[in-house]
Design a protein around this motif. Structure first.
Motif, PDB file in Angstrom:
ATOM      1  N   SER A  23      44.401  41.917  33.641  1.00  0.00           N
ATOM      2  CA  SER A  23      44.427  40.536  33.258  1.00  0.00           C
ATOM      3  C   SER A  23      43.272  39.877  32.399  1.00  0.00           C
ATOM      4  O   SER A  23      43.196  38.909  31.872  1.00  0.00           O
ATOM      5  N   MET A  24      41.789  40.577  33.147  1.00  0.00           N
ATOM      6  CA  MET A  24      41.094  40.268  32.606  1.00  0.00           C
ATOM      7  C   MET A  24      40.516  41.453  31.856  1.00  0.00           C
ATOM      8  O   MET A  24      40.178  42.649  32.004  1.00  0.00           O
ATOM      9  N   PRO A  25      39.416  40.721  30.823  1.00  0.00           N
ATOM     10  CA  PRO A  25      38.286  41.887  29.960  1.00  0.00           C
ATOM     11  C   PRO A  25      37.272  42.338  31.017  1.00  0.00           C
ATOM     12  O   PRO A  25      36.711  41.738  32.126  1.00  0.00           O
ATOM     13  N   GLY A  26      36.344  43.110  30.782  1.00  0.00           N
ATOM     14  CA  GLY A  26      35.677  43.921  31.216  1.00  0.00           C
ATOM     15  C   GLY A  26      34.531  42.867  31.567  1.00  0.00           C
ATOM     16  O   GLY A  26      34.447  41.526  30.898  1.00  0.00           O
ATOM     17  N   PHE A  27      34.112  43.430  33.031  1.00  0.00           N
ATOM     18  CA  PHE A  27      32.779  42.077  33.283  1.00  0.00           C
ATOM     19  C   PHE A  27      31.713  41.860  32.781  1.00  0.00           C
ATOM     20  O   PHE A  27      30.872  42.459  31.575  1.00  0.00           O
ATOM     21  N   ALA A  28      31.087  41.047  32.432  1.00  0.00           N
ATOM     22  CA  ALA A  28      29.778  40.698  31.141  1.00  0.00           C
ATOM     23  C   ALA A  28      28.855  39.215  31.899  1.00  0.00           C
ATOM     24  O   ALA A  28      29.351  38.020  31.866  1.00  0.00           O
TER      25      ALA A  28
END
Length: 726
Positions: A23-28
Motif C-alpha cells: 500500500s506504500m512505496p519503500g521507505f525514503a
C-alpha cells in the motif's frame, strides 16, 4: 526539545514494517529536527539563488499600510471631535481607543482590496505556458473519519484531470489516514483496493497511522519522515480539496522553476455548496475573494503565508526547517500547535526560502461548512490556534512580515470582543447622557457639570464612512465580475449579479452580530483555559435539529431583546441606528436554522441568486468528483459494520491484515487498556452479535489493529448459525 529530531515513533507512526509494502512505496526517510523559537542564528539562513525575485514590494506595502494609517488617523481625529464637544470622560476615551483599534482593522482590508483590484485589472487574461515537468511530486491528502466515497472519488477525479495534461508520470497520490472510526477504516481499505483496480496505471498509495499524534501536522510529518526522500516537492490537500490537473501541474512547474521557493500557495474557491449559508460563503469567496487574495499577494510578495492546503511545499526544506515543537504547558495555549500552517510558513521564511501565492492560477477548490453552527465549531478551533500564536509571534529569526501575519490572525478573533466592547461602551454613554443627572456640586470647582456630550452629526458621518470601508471590497469584486464576461454570464447576468451582491450583504450583516458573540465567547473560553477538541467536520449539506439551534442561540436572542428594550427607552432613532445588530440577535434562531437549510439554498439558486460560474458550468474535475462520490456511495461500503464485514468475509480479512503493520512492542508491565478489555470481551462473547454490542468505538479499533484479536473475532459464530441452547 530544541535539539531533538523527529523519528517515525515521534511522528505517530505505527512501527511500520514490510506489511505496508503493497500500500506504500519503500521507505525514503528524512530527518525532521524540531525547531527552536528561542534560538536562531542569521548565519544559518541560506543565501537566495535569485535575490531579485525575492525583493520586498516596498511601494505596494507603502501604499497599503500607509493608506491604512492615513485613514486610521483621519478616523481617530473625527472620533475625537465627536466626543470633544465637552469635557472628555474616561468612558469616552475608552470609546475613542476601541474605535481606533477596530477602525484600523477595516482600513487595512480596504487598502489591500484596492491594490488587489488594480492588480487583477492589470493581469487579466495572462497565461504562461506550462513546461514539461522534470521531477516527481507527491499529492497528499490527509483524511480523518471522512466518507471514503467522497475522498477517494475526489482523488480519482484529480488524477484523471492530471492525466489529461499528459504529465501524470510526474505525480504519486497518497491518502494519509488518521481515521479513528472502525467502520470508516475498513471502508477506506476497500476503497483503496477498488481505486487501484479501476486505475492500474496510477500510482495510488494509502497509509493509516495507529495513533494520530499532532493531528494533521503530525500526519504530514509522518509522511515526510518515512517517504519524503522520494519527492522533491509535495502538493498538500485537505479532505474537501479539489484541484484541476492544470493547477497541480502549474504549482509543480512554478516550484521547479524557482529554487528559492519553499511554499507556493494557490487561492481556493468554494464549490459544491447548496445550503443558504454555504452558498453565501461560496458567492462571497467567488466575487470578493479574488480582490482580497490579489491584494494580499501584492503586498506579501515572497514573504507570504500558508493556509495548510491546496499548496505545494519543498519537501526537504520542510523536513529541515518545519519540525514543530510542543509548546510548554497545557492546552489551550500549550501542547500541539493547532494553526501549524502559519508557523510553518514563518519557519520556511526564517530559513531563507520564499513563500508566496499565485492568485491568478485558477483551478483550486475547497468546500465550506454547511451552516452557521458548523462554521462556529470550526472557527472555535481556528480561534484557539490563532490566539496560541501570541506565544510564538516573538520567535527569534521570524521576518517582520511573518509577525504581521500572526498579528493579523490574532486580531481577526480579538476584533469581535473589541467590537462588542465598543457597542457596550456606546450604549452606556448614551444611557448616561439621557438618564444620569449631572452632579452640580462636586469636590472640584467647576462652573458647569462634566457629562458626556456628542457631535451626533459627525458621529453619523463617521458611521457612514465605516460602513463604506467595510463594503468597498465587495463592490470592487462586483465591478470586476461585471466587466468579466465569463464571470458575469456564469453568475446569471448583470442584474442577477448585482441582486446577489445585495442579498449577500444583507444576510451577512444580519449574521455578523451573531458571529461577534460566538467569537467573543470563544475568546473568553480560551482565555479561561478551555481547550477545544478536534472533531471531524460535517462536509455534506444537512440541517441541524431545531432544538439544538434554539439552545445554541437562546442567549443571543435574550441579549438582542435586552438591547432593543434599552435602546427603545432612550430613543427611537437609537433603535434604528442599532437595528442591524438588534435584528440579527433577535432573529438568530430562525437565521441559524435557515442558514443550514438546503431547500432555501436551492430555492435561491432556482431564482438566480448567489450563483457562481463554477456552479453554472462546473469544471470537469468537479463534475467527475461528484459523480464518482455518488457512484461509490451507492456501493454501501461507507456504512458497513466493520466487525461484521471482517468476521464474515475471509478475503476482506486477509486484505485487511496485509495492511497492518507489526504491533508496537510494549515495555514489560505496560498494557494497552483498549486491547486488553477488547480481548476480555471477545473471550466472554458467545456470538458475533455479543461482540458488536459490547465493544466500544475505541475497542473496535483495537480489535481491528491486532491480528490475534481479529482471529478471535472470526471464530465467533453468528447468532443465526449458533445451535439453540437447551
Amino acid at each position: 526539545m530544541d535539539s531533538l529530531t523527529l523519528t517515525p515513533k515521534d511522528a505517530g507512526a505505527s512501527d511500520m514494517g514490510s506489511s505496508l509494502g503493497s500500500s506504500m512505496p519503500g521507505f525514503a526517510p528524512l530527518a525532521m529536527p524540531v525547531q527552536s523559537f528561542k534560538r536562531f542564528s542569521r548565519r544559518d539562513r541560506r543565501a537566495l539563488v535569485a535575490p531579485r525575485l525575492a525583493r520586498a514590494p516596498v511601494l505596494t506595502r507603502l501604499l497599503i499600510f500607509g493608506g491604512a494609517l492615513a485613514l486610521t488617523a483621519y478616523g481617530a481625529d473625527q472620533m475625537f471631535k465627536v466626543v470633544a464637544v465637552g469635557t472628555i470622560t474616561p468612558l469616552e476615551w475608552a470609546m475613542v481607543v476601541l474605535f481606533v483599534v477596530t477602525f484600523s482593522w477595516v482600513t487595512l482590508s480596504l487598502t489591500s482590496a484596492v491594490v488587489g483590484f488594480v492588480w487583477l485589472l492589470a493581469h487579466r487574461g495572462r497565461r504562461e505556458p506550462t513546461p514539461r515537468l522534470r521531477e516527481r511530486t507527491a499529492v497528499v491528502m490527509p483524511i480523518y473519519n471522512e466518507a471514503p466515497s467522497r475522498v477517494f472519488g475526489a482523488m480519482q477525479a484529480i488524477f484523471e484531470d492530471v492525466e489529461r495534461t499528459g504529465q501524470a508520470h510526474a505525480f504519486d497520490f497518497f491518502l494519509l489516514s488518521d481515521t479513528t472510526d472502525a467502520n470508516v477504516w475498513i471502508a477506506e481499505e476497500r476503497a483503496f483496493v477498488a481505486i487501484r483496480a479501476r486505475l492500474p496505471q496510477a500510482r495510488f498509495y494509502y497509509r493509516r497511522r495507529r495513533k494520530n499524534l499532532a493531528r494533521k501536522a503530525g500526519n504530514i510529518a509522518d509522511f515526510v519522515i518515512h517517504w519524503g526522500g522520494h519527492y522533491p516537492q509535495m502538493v498538500v490537500l485537505d479532505a474537501d480539496s479539489l484541484m484541476t490537473g492544470e493547477a497541480i501541474v502549474g504549482l509543480a512547474a512554478a516550484m521547479e522553476a524557482d529554487p528559492d521557493a519553499g511554499i507556493i500557495q494557490s487561492q481556493p474557491l468554494v464549490i459544491n455548496r447548496n445550503t443558504m449559508f454555504a452558498r453565501l460563503q461560496q458567492f462571497a469567496a467567488r466575487i470578493a475573494g479574488p480582490v482580497i487574495g490579489a491584494g494580499l499577494s501584492a503586498w506579501m510578495g515572497r514573504d507570504g503565508n500558508y493556509w495548510g492546503h491546496n499548496a505545494i511545499v519543498r519537501t526537504r526544506a520542510f523536513a529541515d526547517h518545519c519540525g514543530l515543537p510542543d509548546l510548554p504547558g497545557k492546552p489551550p495555549f500549550g501542547g500541539h500547535i493547532l494553526s501549524h500552517d502559519f508557523i510553518e510558513a514563518g519557519l520556511m521564511r526564517r530559513a531563507g526560502f520564499t513563500v508566496y501565492m499565485l492568485p491568478d492560477l485558477g483551478g483550486s477548490y475547497e468546500e465550506s461548512p454547511p451552516s452557521l453552527i458548523d462554521l462556529a465549531a470550526r472557527d472555535r478551533r481556528w480561534c484557539q490556534g490563532n490566539l496560541q500564536h501570541a506565544r510564538i509571534i516573538g520567535a527569534r529569526g521570524f521576518t517582520l512580515a511573518t509577525r504581521q501575519h500572526l498579528a493579523h490572525g490574532i486580531m481577526g478573533y480579538l476584533a469581535s470582543p473589541l467590537w462588542m466592547a465598543q457597542l457596550l461602551v456606546g450604549i452606556v454613554l448614551v444611557l448616561q447622557s439621557h438618564y444620569i443627572r449631572p452632579e452640580y456640586f462636586t469636590k472640584e470647582f467647576s462652573l458647569f457639570p462634566a457629562w458626556p456630550r456628542f457631535d451626533y452629526e459627525r458621529a453619523l458621518q463617521l458611521f457612514e464612512l465605516t460602513i463604506g470601508i467595510l463594503l468597498a471590497p465587495k463592490f470592487l469584486g462586483l465591478l470586476l465580475a461585471l466587466i468579466d464576461p465569463k464571470t458575469r454570464r456564469g453568475s446569471g447576468g448583470a442584474l442577477a449579479l448585482v441582486a446577489s451582491t445585495f442579498v449577500e450583504i444583507i444576510i451577512s450583516a444580519a449574521l455578523a452580530p451573531i458571529m461577534m458573540l460566538i467569537q467573543s465567547g470563544s475568546v473568553a473560553q480560551i482565555l479561561s483555559g478551555r481547550d477545544t477538541g478536534w472533531n471531524p467536520q460535517r462536509r455534506d449539506d444537512g440541517s441541524i435539529p431545531f432544538s439544538s439551534i434554539a439552545r445554541r442561540h437562546r442567549s443571543h436572542v435574550l441579549l438582542g431583546l435586552i438591547t432593543l428594550f434599552a435602546a427603545g427607552l432612550i430613543s427611537p432613532s437609537l433603535v434604528v441606528w442599532m437595528s442591524p445588530t438588534i435584528a440579527g440577535l433577535v432573529l438568530s434562531i430562525p437565521l441559524s436554522w435557515a442558514s443550514g437549510n438546503r431547500s432555501i439554498g436551492l430555492a435561491m439558486r432556482r431564482i438566480g441568486l448567489l450563483r457562481t460560474p463554477e456552479e453554472t458550468s462546473p469544471p470537469e474535475v468537479v463534475d467527475r468528483a461528484n459523480a464518482l462520490a455518488a457512484e461509490l456511495a451507492r456501493s454501501g461500503d461507507d456504512r458497513d459494520d466493520a466487525l461484521q464485514a471482517i468476521a464474515v468475509d475471509p478475503a476482506l480479512r486477509v486484505l485487511h491484515e496485509s495492511f497492518l503493520a507489526e504491533a508496537p512492542r510494549h515495555r514489560r508491565g505496560e498494557v494497552d487498556v483498549e486491547t486488553a478489555v477488547a480481548a476480555a470481551k471477545l473471550n466472554d462473547a458467545q456470538t458475533l452479535e455479543d461482540a458488536r454490542a459490547w465493544l466500544t468505538a475505541r475497542e473496535r479499533v483495537a480489535v481491528l489493529g491486532d491480528r490475534a484479536l481479529i482471529a478471535m473475532l472470526a471464530r465467533l459464530p453468528s447468532a443465526a448459525d449458533r445451535p439453540n441452547a437447551a
